[in-house]
Design a protein around this motif. Structure first.
Motif, mmCIF file in Angstrom:
data_model
loop_
_atom_site.group_PDB
_atom_site.id
_atom_site.type_symbol
_atom_site.label_atom_id
_atom_site.label_comp_id
_atom_site.label_asym_id
_atom_site.label_seq_id
_atom_site.Cartn_x
_atom_site.Cartn_y
_atom_site.Cartn_z
ATOM 1 N N LEU A 42 7.825 0.930 -14.612
ATOM 2 C CA LEU A 42 7.798 2.098 -13.735
ATOM 3 C C LEU A 42 8.021 3.374 -14.549
ATOM 4 C CD1 LEU A 42 7.735 3.282 -10.821
ATOM 5 C CD2 LEU A 42 10.209 3.010 -10.791
ATOM 6 N N SER A 43 8.959 3.331 -15.476
ATOM 7 C CA SER A 43 9.216 4.540 -16.272
ATOM 8 C C SER A 43 8.023 4.863 -17.159
ATOM 9 C CB SER A 43 10.512 4.410 -17.076
ATOM 10 O OG SER A 43 10.333 3.545 -18.173
ATOM 11 N N LYS A 44 7.343 3.826 -17.663
ATOM 12 C CA LYS A 44 6.132 4.086 -18.472
ATOM 13 C C LYS A 44 5.030 4.703 -17.614
ATOM 14 C CE LYS A 44 5.687 0.003 -20.321
ATOM 15 N NZ LYS A 44 5.088 -1.123 -21.047
ATOM 16 N N VAL A 45 4.902 4.198 -16.377
ATOM 17 C CA VAL A 45 3.872 4.732 -15.468
ATOM 18 C C VAL A 45 4.169 6.199 -15.139
ATOM 19 C CG1 VAL A 45 3.009 4.602 -13.072
ATOM 20 C CG2 VAL A 45 3.137 2.531 -14.483
ATOM 21 N N VAL A 46 5.425 6.488 -14.815
ATOM 22 C CA VAL A 46 5.798 7.865 -14.471
ATOM 23 C C VAL A 46 5.584 8.781 -15.673
ATOM 24 C CG1 VAL A 46 7.748 9.383 -13.851
ATOM 25 C CG2 VAL A 46 7.387 7.223 -12.624
ATOM 26 N N SER A 72 3.463 -4.624 -14.028
ATOM 27 C CA SER A 72 4.494 -5.219 -13.167
ATOM 28 C C SER A 72 4.009 -5.230 -11.725
ATOM 29 C CB SER A 72 5.814 -4.444 -13.267
ATOM 30 O OG SER A 72 5.772 -3.272 -12.470
ATOM 31 N N LYS A 73 4.613 -6.110 -10.917
ATOM 32 C CA LYS A 73 4.246 -6.218 -9.500
ATOM 33 C C LYS A 73 4.494 -4.900 -8.768
ATOM 34 C CE LYS A 73 2.736 -10.391 -8.771
ATOM 35 N NZ LYS A 73 3.534 -11.633 -8.682
ATOM 36 N N LEU A 74 5.623 -4.301 -9.056
ATOM 37 C CA LEU A 74 5.983 -3.064 -8.364
ATOM 38 C C LEU A 74 4.950 -1.961 -8.596
ATOM 39 C CD1 LEU A 74 8.171 -1.384 -6.796
ATOM 40 C CD2 LEU A 74 9.049 -0.755 -9.058
ATOM 41 N N THR A 75 4.614 -1.722 -9.857
ATOM 42 C CA THR A 75 3.672 -0.630 -10.145
ATOM 43 C C THR A 75 2.255 -0.992 -9.708
ATOM 44 O OG1 THR A 75 3.540 -1.436 -12.414
ATOM 45 C CG2 THR A 75 4.997 0.440 -12.000
ATOM 46 N N ARG A 76 1.928 -2.282 -9.750
ATOM 47 C CA ARG A 76 0.623 -2.734 -9.253
ATOM 48 C C ARG A 76 0.499 -2.415 -7.759
ATOM 49 N NH1 ARG A 76 -4.502 -3.162 -9.420
ATOM 50 N NH2 ARG A 76 -5.447 -5.162 -8.886
ATOM 51 N N LEU A 77 1.580 -2.724 -7.019
ATOM 52 C CA LEU A 77 1.585 -2.454 -5.582
ATOM 53 C C LEU A 77 1.460 -0.953 -5.319
ATOM 54 C CD1 LEU A 77 1.927 -3.651 -2.734
ATOM 55 C CD2 LEU A 77 4.399 -3.426 -3.024
ATOM 56 N N LEU A 78 2.077 -0.153 -6.175
ATOM 57 C CA LEU A 78 2.098 1.295 -5.966
ATOM 58 C C LEU A 78 0.868 2.011 -6.521
ATOM 59 C CD1 LEU A 78 5.818 2.183 -6.755
ATOM 60 C CD2 LEU A 78 4.682 2.187 -4.537
ATOM 61 N N GLN A 79 -0.040 1.246 -7.129
ATOM 62 C CA GLN A 79 -1.143 1.867 -7.865
ATOM 63 C C GLN A 79 -1.893 2.946 -7.081
ATOM 64 O OE1 GLN A 79 -3.502 -0.865 -10.069
ATOM 65 N NE2 GLN A 79 -4.967 0.679 -10.737
#
Ligand code: ADP
Ligand code: MG
Length: 381
Positions: free
Chosen positions: A285-289, A304-311
């Motif tokens: 998440l921190s890398k995505v942000v 990760s599942k979290l960032t995939r879901l938030l894509q």
């Protein structure tokens, strides 16, 4: 320092990018809660203004570090101030089919659940957003230009634990897949979706679901601080006459797993494996942000599942806000630094000891007058 240099450069780059792709970052400092004695220093962090704070530099007691964010909320900020200042402005976008996400980041005990959920006398971001969205769709449906559109609000509520998506509204759905359709919408096939027409409907589904989460947590030693709770509110807008267009806006409201570094606290075995999974999804998440805020070409959503879901709801045309929760007590110091380094737009080292000013009064005063003030604003909203 090289980290702060990178972040400074990213601020310059942001002018070239559509501002909505950026993740806005707010930091909230909760009130001092540990019993104070004369020996222990009170707080190791204090606010400076509505965008910055300072914290003692552990490497050099003669220096203080100052951090800047999109918004800083001090320990006397009310739930309403946080909602009005950082969240409510994103809601109108949902009614025109855009996506949004709000997530609370920070170590366990720093105030994530208080910020997102709150309690009946101090309602947090979730109940306020749900109430306002219900009101906004009612108003829009009643408006003259909009008489041919109807609005439907639905909710889903999942938990991401050890890289598995579990349905909190239907606990037998334990490892749900995440898919992308041809229009690049991200969805969870099979997840429970409940229609909500009133705030009572929301409570009826949300409260037992939250209990599902807590019940599971007592079995596995505070699992709730080790999983991400992801509430999805969908606003569907349907045209009642030809060409029967449909628009969907999604809002993710997320209480993230605790960001504490469990290696330091000596966890072993399953706990260590868990914290590995949590740390890696928070790390992703921190890398995505960071990638979004620096305008990098590749955003590692799939890691990760979290960032995939938030894509489809973090970056791009989506509106995203991260609220980093921090605690003032010494024992949180290193977890606070981690959160600040994640959230900061810039960081500066100042040549003056932190202890020059007294922090005692800052920590103690606002905490005492808050409950009454909050109860009033809550009743009025
Ligand atoms: P987290 O979810 O990050 O683990 P919590 O939201 O449970 O942290 O907060 C820990 C404790 O601190 C709770 O008892 C909560 O009520 C209290 N708390 C957190 N933030 C505030 C605040 N801004 N004002 C008053 N109490 C707070
Ligand atoms: Mg919590």
């Amino acid at each position: 320092e090289s980290v702060s240099m990178a972040k400074r450069v990213s601020i310059l780059d942001q002018h070239k990018k559509p501002s909505s792709a950026r993740v806005r970052v707010a930091v909230r400092l909760r009130p001092y809660m540990e019993k104070e004695d004369e020996k222990a220093p009170a707080a190791c962090v204090r606010g400076l203004d509505s965008q910055s704070l300072e914290i003692v530099n552990w490497r050099n007691q003669l220096e203080t570090m100052q951090y800047q964010f999109d918004a800083f909320y001090g320990d006397s900020a009310t739930q309403r101030e946080i909602y009005m200042g950082s969240v409510c402005h994103i809601l109108p976008h949902l009614l025109i089919g855009q996506n949004a996400s709000v997530f609370a980041y920070g170590p366990t005990g720093a105030g994530k659940t208080h910020t997102m959920l709150g309690n009946p006398s101090q309602p947090g971001v979730i109940p306020r957003a749900v109430r306002d969205l219900l009101q906004m769709t009612r108003t829009a449906a009643g408006g003259h230009e909009n008489e041919n559109w109807t609005y439907t609000i639905t909710m889903s509520y999942v938990e991401i634990y050890q890289e598995k998506v579990m349905d909190l509204l239907e606990p037998k759905n334990k490892d749900l897949p995440i898919r992308e359709d041809k229009d690049h919408n991200i969805l969870i096939p099979g997840v429970t979706q409940k229609t909500i027409n009133s705030f009572g409907d929301f409570d009826e589904h949300f409260i037992p679901a939250s209990q599902n989460r807590t019940v599971a947590s007592t079995k596995l030693n505070d699992r709730s601080s080790r999983s991400h709770a992801v509430l999805l509110i969908k606003v569907q807008k349907s045209q009642q006459v030809s060409p029967f267009r449909q628009l969907t806006g999604k809002l993710y409201l997320i209480d993230l797993a605790g960001s504490e570094d469990n290696r330091r606290t000596g966890n072993q075995g399953i706990r260590l494996k868990e914290s590995g999974a949590i740390n890696s999804s928070l790390f992703t998440l921190s890398k995505v942000v960071d990638a979004l805020n620096q305008g990098l070409p590749r955003i590692p959503y799939r890691d990760s599942k979290l960032t995939r879901l938030l894509q489809d709801s973090l970056g791009g045309t989506a509106h995203s806000v991260m609220i980093a929760n921090i605690a003032p007590e010494q024992k949180y110091y290193f977890d606070t630094l981690t959160a600040l380094n994640f959230a900061a737009k810039s960081k500066q080292i100042i040549n003056k000891p932190f202890s020059q000013e007294t922090t005692q009064s800052i920590a103690a005063l606002p905490a005492m007058k808050r409950p009454r003030e909050e109860a009033e604003t809550a009743a009025g909203s």
